[in-house]
Design a protein around this motif. Structure first.
Motif, PDB file in Angstrom:
ATOM      1  N   VAL A  67       0.820  -1.209   0.000  1.00  0.00           N
ATOM      2  CA  VAL A  67       0.000   0.000   0.000  1.00  0.00           C
ATOM      3  C   VAL A  67       0.852   1.257   0.000  1.00  0.00           C
ATOM      4  N   PHE A  68       2.128   1.168   0.422  1.00  0.00           N
ATOM      5  CA  PHE A  68       3.005   2.326   0.473  1.00  0.00           C
ATOM      6  C   PHE A  68       3.948   2.402  -0.725  1.00  0.00           C
ATOM      7  N   GLN A  69       3.905   1.448  -1.611  1.00  0.00           N
ATOM      8  CA  GLN A  69       4.794   1.454  -2.759  1.00  0.00           C
ATOM      9  C   GLN A  69       4.155   2.227  -3.909  1.00  0.00           C
ATOM     10  N   PRO A  70       4.912   3.123  -4.551  1.00  0.00           N
ATOM     11  CA  PRO A  70       4.324   3.937  -5.628  1.00  0.00           C
ATOM     12  C   PRO A  70       4.076   3.167  -6.919  1.00  0.00           C
ATOM     13  N   GLN A  71       4.755   2.014  -7.110  1.00  0.00           N
ATOM     14  CA  GLN A  71       4.571   1.253  -8.333  1.00  0.00           C
ATOM     15  C   GLN A  71       3.251   0.496  -8.302  1.00  0.00           C
ATOM     16  N   GLY A  72       2.314   0.928  -9.127  1.00  0.00           N
ATOM     17  CA  GLY A  72       1.020   0.261  -9.177  1.00  0.00           C
ATOM     18  C   GLY A  72       0.079   0.792  -8.109  1.00  0.00           C
ATOM     19  N   ILE A  73      -1.117   1.184  -8.509  1.00  0.00           N
ATOM     20  CA  ILE A  73      -2.083   1.702  -7.537  1.00  0.00           C
ATOM     21  C   ILE A  73      -2.642   0.543  -6.710  1.00  0.00           C
ATOM     22  N   TYR A  74      -2.858   0.758  -5.452  1.00  0.00           N
ATOM     23  CA  TYR A  74      -3.265  -0.306  -4.539  1.00  0.00           C
ATOM     24  C   TYR A  74      -4.503   0.083  -3.727  1.00  0.00           C
ATOM     25  N   ALA A  75      -4.383   1.126  -2.932  1.00  0.00           N
ATOM     26  CA  ALA A  75      -5.505   1.522  -2.084  1.00  0.00           C
ATOM     27  C   ALA A  75      -6.640   2.124  -2.906  1.00  0.00           C
ATOM     28  N   VAL A 104     -24.795 -11.434  -5.247  1.00  0.00           N
ATOM     29  CA  VAL A 104     -23.549 -12.147  -5.538  1.00  0.00           C
ATOM     30  C   VAL A 104     -22.988 -11.748  -6.902  1.00  0.00           C
ATOM     31  N   VAL A 105     -23.882 -11.535  -7.866  1.00  0.00           N
ATOM     32  CA  VAL A 105     -23.426 -11.186  -9.220  1.00  0.00           C
ATOM     33  C   VAL A 105     -22.793  -9.798  -9.241  1.00  0.00           C
ATOM     34  N   THR A 106     -23.497  -8.797  -8.676  1.00  0.00           N
ATOM     35  CA  THR A 106     -22.945  -7.440  -8.685  1.00  0.00           C
ATOM     36  C   THR A 106     -21.704  -7.340  -7.799  1.00  0.00           C
ATOM     37  N   GLY A 107     -21.710  -8.071  -6.685  1.00  0.00           N
ATOM     38  CA  GLY A 107     -20.533  -8.075  -5.817  1.00  0.00           C
ATOM     39  C   GLY A 107     -19.327  -8.678  -6.509  1.00  0.00           C
ATOM     40  N   SER A 108     -19.542  -9.753  -7.231  1.00  0.00           N
ATOM     41  CA  SER A 108     -18.449 -10.389  -7.984  1.00  0.00           C
ATOM     42  C   SER A 108     -17.951  -9.468  -9.088  1.00  0.00           C
ATOM     43  N   ALA A 109     -18.872  -8.725  -9.699  1.00  0.00           N
ATOM     44  CA  ALA A 109     -18.479  -7.786 -10.754  1.00  0.00           C
ATOM     45  C   ALA A 109     -17.592  -6.675 -10.194  1.00  0.00           C
ATOM     46  N   VAL A 110     -17.947  -6.180  -9.014  1.00  0.00           N
ATOM     47  CA  VAL A 110     -17.125  -5.149  -8.372  1.00  0.00           C
ATOM     48  C   VAL A 110     -15.728  -5.700  -8.073  1.00  0.00           C
ATOM     49  N   ALA A 111     -15.671  -6.914  -7.528  1.00  0.00           N
ATOM     50  CA  ALA A 111     -14.375  -7.530  -7.235  1.00  0.00           C
ATOM     51  C   ALA A 111     -13.548  -7.700  -8.507  1.00  0.00           C
ATOM     52  N   ALA A 112     -14.200  -8.082  -9.596  1.00  0.00           N
ATOM     53  CA  ALA A 112     -13.496  -8.250 -10.872  1.00  0.00           C
ATOM     54  C   ALA A 112     -12.932  -6.923 -11.362  1.00  0.00           C
ATOM     55  N   LEU A 113     -13.693  -5.843 -11.186  1.00  0.00           N
ATOM     56  CA  LEU A 113     -13.208  -4.522 -11.594  1.00  0.00           C
ATOM     57  C   LEU A 113     -11.985  -4.103 -10.783  1.00  0.00           C
ATOM     58  N   VAL A 114     -12.032  -4.342  -9.477  1.00  0.00           N
ATOM     59  CA  VAL A 114     -10.896  -3.986  -8.618  1.00  0.00           C
ATOM     60  C   VAL A 114      -9.665  -4.801  -9.002  1.00  0.00           C
ATOM     61  N   PHE A 115      -9.860  -6.100  -9.214  1.00  0.00           N
ATOM     62  CA  PHE A 115      -8.748  -6.966  -9.605  1.00  0.00           C
ATOM     63  C   PHE A 115      -8.145  -6.510 -10.932  1.00  0.00           C
ATOM     64  N   THR A 116      -8.999  -6.166 -11.891  1.00  0.00           N
ATOM     65  CA  THR A 116      -8.519  -5.714 -13.198  1.00  0.00           C
ATOM     66  C   THR A 116      -7.744  -4.409 -13.082  1.00  0.00           C
ATOM     67  N   ALA A 117      -8.272  -3.471 -12.291  1.00  0.00           N
ATOM     68  CA  ALA A 117      -7.595  -2.186 -12.118  1.00  0.00           C
ATOM     69  C   ALA A 117      -6.223  -2.367 -11.490  1.00  0.00           C
ATOM     70  N   ARG A 118      -6.141  -3.223 -10.475  1.00  0.00           N
ATOM     71  CA  ARG A 118      -4.849  -3.482  -9.825  1.00  0.00           C
ATOM     72  C   ARG A 118      -3.893  -4.158 -10.803  1.00  0.00           C
ATOM     73  N   GLY A 119      -4.387  -5.137 -11.566  1.00  0.00           N
ATOM     74  CA  GLY A 119      -3.538  -5.822 -12.524  1.00  0.00           C
ATOM     75  C   GLY A 119      -3.028  -4.901 -13.617  1.00  0.00           C
ATOM     76  N   LEU A 120      -3.903  -4.050 -14.147  1.00  0.00           N
ATOM     77  CA  LEU A 120      -3.484  -3.110 -15.189  1.00  0.00           C
ATOM     78  C   LEU A 120      -2.469  -2.104 -14.658  1.00  0.00           C
ATOM     79  N   SER A 121      -2.647  -1.691 -13.395  1.00  0.00           N
ATOM     80  CA  SER A 121      -1.705  -0.727 -12.822  1.00  0.00           C
ATOM     81  C   SER A 121      -0.306  -1.325 -12.702  1.00  0.00           C
ATOM     82  N   LEU A 122      -0.239  -2.630 -12.443  1.00  0.00           N
ATOM     83  CA  LEU A 122       1.069  -3.294 -12.368  1.00  0.00           C
ATOM     84  C   LEU A 122       1.654  -3.507 -13.753  1.00  0.00           C
ATOM     85  N   ARG A 123       0.807  -3.893 -14.689  1.00  0.00           N
ATOM     86  CA  ARG A 123       1.280  -4.163 -16.044  1.00  0.00           C
ATOM     87  C   ARG A 123       1.797  -2.907 -16.726  1.00  0.00           C
ATOM     88  N   HIS A 124       1.058  -1.810 -16.548  1.00  0.00           N
ATOM     89  CA  HIS A 124       1.415  -0.559 -17.226  1.00  0.00           C
ATOM     90  C   HIS A 124       2.186   0.397 -16.315  1.00  0.00           C
TER      91      HIS A 124
END
Length: 206
Positions: free
Chosen positions: A141-149, A170-190
């Motif tokens: 959470v304190f590392q600048p590489q990749g957005i986390y919080a 469950v469906v909308t909750g899973s969709a929110v989790a998927a969005l967060v996971f994707t955002a974190r993954g893209l922040s690391l990739r890019h």
């Protein structure tokens, strides 16, 4: 949501066991670090809510994911040759699931929308901070590489909004989790970065 919570514990627990392998801990240290990261954020949340004994100590099933994670890492199920990449992947999964389940738990206990978002963030990042501090690492959470919080806060806010609109399931909750996971993954990739606390060139100021 209990199932999603257990999956989140497992994801975070795998990240803890992978870090233990990276730091050459023994199997006991692996189980303990997996348990710390998998259960720590939820325990903090439950203590703040003051709902009595934390969920992690009421439900025996919460012990299973850290044990499975330590065993899986010991057996090299997740390809420990690429420790850091795999660790960040599972950490992102735990972050995504916990920001949803943590916020939902707070809302169902009667907390307000803003407080629930903060507790969802605490659930998502609390265990990871404890894991990294114990392993003598700079917390993610304190590392600048990749957005986390930021993705975790956004996921918690979306969960709170959906719950208050009676659209959460469950469906909308899973969709929110998927969005967060994707955002974190893209922040690391890019290699997206959050601005530093001080301006460039201010590192040497007294």
């Amino acid at each position: 949501m209990f199932v999603l919570d257990l999956i989140g514990v497992f994801f975070f627990a795998v990240s803890g066991s992978l870090l233990a392998a990276r730091r050459d801990f023994d199997i006991v240290g692996s189980v303990m670090l997996a348990s710390l990261v998998g259960l720590g954020g939820g325990v903090i949340r439950d203590l703040v809510i003051n709902q009595g004994v934390p969920n992690a100590f009421q439900q025996p099933l919460y012990v299973v994911p850290p044990l499975l994670a330590a065993l899986a890492v010991y057996l090299h199920v997740f390809g420990v040759r690429r420790l850091r990449r795999t660790l960040l992947l599972f950490d992102a999964g735990g972050l995504a699931l916990f920001c949803v389940t943590g916020t939902l738990t707070a809302l169902e206990s009667g907390m307000g929308a803003v407080t629930s978002v903060l507790l969802g963030l605490t659930t998502a990042v609390g265990g990871g901070v404890m894991r990294d501090v114990v392993a003598n690492e700079i917390p993610q959470v304190f590392q600048p590489q990749g957005i986390y919080a930021i993705p975790a806060v956004a996921g918690a806010a979306l969960t709170s909004l959906l719950w208050n609109l009676d659209w959460f399931n469950v469906v909308t909750g899973s969709a929110v989790a998927a969005l967060v996971f994707t955002a974190r993954g893209l922040s690391l990739r890019h290699r997206w970065r959050v601005p530093l606390a001080g301006r460039a060139g201010s590192g040497g100021m007294p």
